[in-house]
Scaffold this motif. Sequence first.
Motif, short mmCIF file in Angstrom:
data_model
loop_
_atom_site.label_atom_id
_atom_site.label_comp_id
_atom_site.label_asym_id
_atom_site.label_seq_id
_atom_site.Cartn_x
_atom_site.Cartn_y
_atom_site.Cartn_z
N LYS A 139 -3.46 7.71 -3.13
CA LYS A 139 -3.10 6.42 -2.58
C LYS A 139 -3.20 5.34 -3.66
O LYS A 139 -4.06 5.42 -4.55
N TYR A 140 -2.32 4.37 -3.60
CA TYR A 140 -2.30 3.26 -4.53
C TYR A 140 -3.11 2.12 -3.93
O TYR A 140 -2.83 1.64 -2.83
N THR A 141 -4.13 1.67 -4.71
CA THR A 141 -5.02 0.64 -4.18
C THR A 141 -4.87 -0.69 -4.89
O THR A 141 -5.57 -1.62 -4.57
N LEU A 153 -3.55 13.97 2.66
CA LEU A 153 -3.38 12.89 1.70
C LEU A 153 -3.54 13.43 0.28
O LEU A 153 -4.55 14.05 -0.05
N SER A 188 -11.25 -0.81 -0.99
CA SER A 188 -10.15 0.11 -1.27
C SER A 188 -9.21 0.22 -0.07
O SER A 188 -9.52 -0.21 1.03
N THR A 189 -8.08 0.78 -0.35
CA THR A 189 -7.08 0.91 0.70
C THR A 189 -7.53 1.92 1.75
O THR A 189 -8.12 2.93 1.43
N SER A 201 0.87 -1.17 0.00
CA SER A 201 0.00 0.00 0.00
C SER A 201 0.91 1.22 0.00
O SER A 201 1.82 1.30 0.83
N THR A 247 -7.31 4.69 4.82
CA THR A 247 -6.67 5.99 4.82
C THR A 247 -6.48 6.48 6.24
O THR A 247 -7.36 6.34 7.09
N GLN A 248 -5.32 7.09 6.47
CA GLN A 248 -5.01 7.65 7.78
C GLN A 248 -5.08 9.18 7.69
O GLN A 248 -4.56 9.76 6.72
N TYR A 249 -5.71 9.79 8.68
CA TYR A 249 -5.87 11.24 8.72
C TYR A 249 -5.17 11.78 9.96
O TYR A 249 -5.21 11.16 11.03
N PHE A 299 1.26 5.63 -0.51
CA PHE A 299 0.58 6.92 -0.41
C PHE A 299 1.58 8.04 -0.66
O PHE A 299 2.77 7.88 -0.46
#
Lengths: 113, 115
Positions: free
Chosen positions: A49-51, A46, B100-101, A32, B103-105, A34
């Motif tokens: 991102k690569y999924t 962000l 989907s991947t 994964s 996500t971190q915020y 980003f």
Amino acid sequence: AQSVTQLDSHVSVSEGTPVLLRCNYSSSYSPSLFWYVQHPNKGLQLLLKYTSAATLVKGINGFEAEFKKSETSFHLTKPSAHMSDAAEYFCVTSVDSSYKLIFGSGTRLLVRP
Amino acid sequence: DAGITQSPRHKVTETGTPVTLRCHQTENHRYMYWYRQDPGHGLRLIHYSYGVKDTDKGEVSDGYSVSRSKTEDFLLTLESATSSQTSVYFCAIQKVKTSSTDTQYFGPGTRLTVL
């Protein structure tokens, strides 16, 4: 162990010219990946991102990145730099099921008028 | 905006004093993280939490402890601050989706100076 390496600590471009920020990854399986951006004295945002659904990933503000397994790269590009793009950019990978992030050391982008 | 706040935003303290930083979220996410940011190192994980009372160490955990007694709050404590802990501290939450991947915020950060 998974890791990312950002190949340039500083990149300087003129406004209106293309941007290329380079990142190589190390992983034993499909990672994964980003890109995050940090403007001066701000938090992290962000970019994309690569999924694994597509090798060419489009992000916000005209940025995109291409996942190249053969080169173990995930470079960030933008066709035309804007003054507001001046910031620090981080290539990031995710570790295991706890979603821990491993950051590259960052690339500071300077945009000249 | 992932509803993350950090307090205080700035703090100056003296070597040997205890310091607690607070991260608060409003969306009931399970995973929370503390990172520190230092020049040339990007962000490095200190500790993380995968639920109330469930925490684990990260890459640079020495000198730090954490607690999570409620879903919304994740506390980072420096028991006896040292000058090497001068840094910017970021809290993060992980949004977990079914597809989907994930996500971190990140929160806005806390700038800590240890004199």
